[in-house]
Design a protein around this motif. Structure first.
Motif, PDB file in Angstrom:
ATOM      1  N   VAL A 149       0.634  -1.744  -0.495  1.00  0.00           N
ATOM      2  CA  VAL A 149      -0.246  -0.113   0.105  1.00  0.00           C
ATOM      3  C   VAL A 149       0.742   1.134  -0.151  1.00  0.00           C
ATOM      4  N   VAL A 166      -5.225   7.301  -5.579  1.00  0.00           N
ATOM      5  CA  VAL A 166      -5.455   7.306  -4.049  1.00  0.00           C
ATOM      6  C   VAL A 166      -6.599   8.161  -3.659  1.00  0.00           C
ATOM      7  N   VAL A 168      -5.993  -2.381   3.059  1.00  0.00           N
ATOM      8  CA  VAL A 168      -5.425  -0.822   3.024  1.00  0.00           C
ATOM      9  C   VAL A 168      -5.699  -0.036   3.799  1.00  0.00           C
ATOM     10  N   ILE A 169      -6.570  -0.443   4.808  1.00  0.00           N
ATOM     11  CA  ILE A 169      -7.505   0.312   6.261  1.00  0.00           C
ATOM     12  C   ILE A 169      -6.189   0.432   7.240  1.00  0.00           C
ATOM     13  N   THR A 228     -11.709   4.290  -4.278  1.00  0.00           N
ATOM     14  CA  THR A 228     -12.010   4.040  -3.086  1.00  0.00           C
ATOM     15  C   THR A 228     -11.610   2.882  -1.979  1.00  0.00           C
ATOM     16  N   ALA A 229     -10.849   2.577  -0.803  1.00  0.00           N
ATOM     17  CA  ALA A 229     -10.110   1.931  -0.184  1.00  0.00           C
ATOM     18  C   ALA A 229      -9.774   0.062  -1.434  1.00  0.00           C
ATOM     19  N   LEU A 237      -6.574   9.840   4.981  1.00  0.00           N
ATOM     20  CA  LEU A 237      -5.320   9.332   3.607  1.00  0.00           C
ATOM     21  C   LEU A 237      -5.186  10.117   3.116  1.00  0.00           C
ATOM     22  N   GLN A 238      -6.580  10.202   1.958  1.00  0.00           N
ATOM     23  CA  GLN A 238      -6.476  10.583   0.951  1.00  0.00           C
ATOM     24  C   GLN A 238      -6.850  12.301   1.120  1.00  0.00           C
ATOM     25  N   GLU A 268      -9.344  -4.735   1.470  1.00  0.00           N
ATOM     26  CA  GLU A 268      -9.652  -3.635   1.071  1.00  0.00           C
ATOM     27  C   GLU A 268      -8.839  -3.489   2.979  1.00  0.00           C
ATOM     28  N   TYR A 271      -9.487   5.434   5.876  1.00  0.00           N
ATOM     29  CA  TYR A 271      -9.186   5.723   4.284  1.00  0.00           C
ATOM     30  C   TYR A 271      -9.091   7.076   4.244  1.00  0.00           C
ATOM     31  N   CYS A 300      -3.881   2.457   6.659  1.00  0.00           N
ATOM     32  CA  CYS A 300      -3.961   4.050   7.625  1.00  0.00           C
ATOM     33  C   CYS A 300      -4.094   3.855   9.079  1.00  0.00           C
TER      34      CYS A 300
END
Length: 286
Positions: free
Chosen positions: A21, A32, A51-52, A36-37, A66-67, A48, A63, A55
């Protein structure tokens, strides 16, 4: 410090999945911010939830934050580029030489700060002790790999550059063993073919070290030693100066292991070349 810089700083402490990631965030910040995640997870080939968890590992609430961090980074880069362009336009042409060369000096000094002395000493010894040295560098890295190959050939035997040709690659890999050394030059985004070669070499217990423009390069999974010069944001012309300085230092480190041996090889090489040139001259006069 930007968020991406923070990711690089914490990279080594992340799990293997979270590192994927992190690499994606560094390489594809725009994706990113627009995906979406779950979509990012599919693009990377992970869940997913991973990915979380990335974060959370970065001390983010999720997420969305993060964005927001990535968007802030991108906005800062745009402002920096505008300012940089303004500065470049104000530099007088007569100062161009000093401007460029001072920038090169700064890049070399920055590279020095990232060199691990223990790894440097280890790489120098590998270059000295290896029975065979293989140099790998494709695309924009090919000229740098060629220069390193020709320099080492002037100092020792059994130095080979791997060409981007299937038959040649197969032949060279089959000749490698645990007494061989593979030096990977990756001053741009590394090709999948180069990663495959490094992986196969690593599986054969070949010693592998790499010179890259990113500490997060995927080659790190197959290289025991990784040296970083420049950055992904720099052009190959800017990176090559730091690379050349580092390789010069490594070669000097190799020579220091047995200076007499390398001087003798150079002298013998020079005599062979002189004799060859003399014979060619005689033939041309006949």
């Amino acid at each position: 410090m930007s968020f991406c810089d923070e990711v690089k700083k914490r990279f080594i402490r992340l799990s293997r999945g979270q590192r994927k990631v992190a690499q994606f965030v560094i390489d594809n910040p725009n994706l990113v911010t627009t995906h979406t995640a779950s979509e990012v997870g599919k693009l990377i080939g992970i869940s997913e939830s991973t990915v979380i968890r990335f974060c959370y590992a970065m001390d983010l609430t999720g997420y969305v934050e993060l964005q927001e961090k990535i968007k802030s980074d991108i906005a800062g880069e745009v402002r920096g580029e505008v300012k940089s362009n303004q500065v470049l336009f104000t530099v007088k042409h007569e100062h161009l030489v000093s401007e460029v060369m001072n920038r090169d000096v700064a890049n070399i000094l920055d590279t020095i700060q990232h060199i691990n002395d223990v790894q440097f000493e280890k790489a120098s010894k590998w270059m000295h002790k290896a029975e065979d040295i293989y140099i790998l560098g494709f695309r924009q890295s090919a000229p740098a790999a060629s220069f390193l190959t020709s320099t080492l050939k002037n100092l020792r035997k059994h130095v080979k550059q791997i060409q981007h040709d299937v038959d040649h690659i197969v032949q060279q890999i089959s000749n490698m063993d645990d007494k061989s050394l593979l030096i990977v030059v990756a001053l741009d985004s590394i090709l999948e073919d180069a990663l495959t070669i490094a992986k196969l070499a690593s599986n054969k217990k070949v010693k592998v070290f790499a010179i890259t423009n990113s500490a997060l390069s995927p080659i790190r999974d197959y290289a025991e030693i990784l040296f970083t010069v420049g950055s992904q944001k720099q052009s190959s012309n800017e990176t090559i100066t730091s690379y050349s300085a580092l390789m010069h230092a490594l070669i000097e480190g190799m020579i220091a292991q047995n200076k007499r041996q390398y001087l003798s090889f150079q002298e013998a090489n020079s005599k062979i070349e002189s004799n060859f040139l003399f014979q060619e001259t005689v033939r041309s006069l006949q």
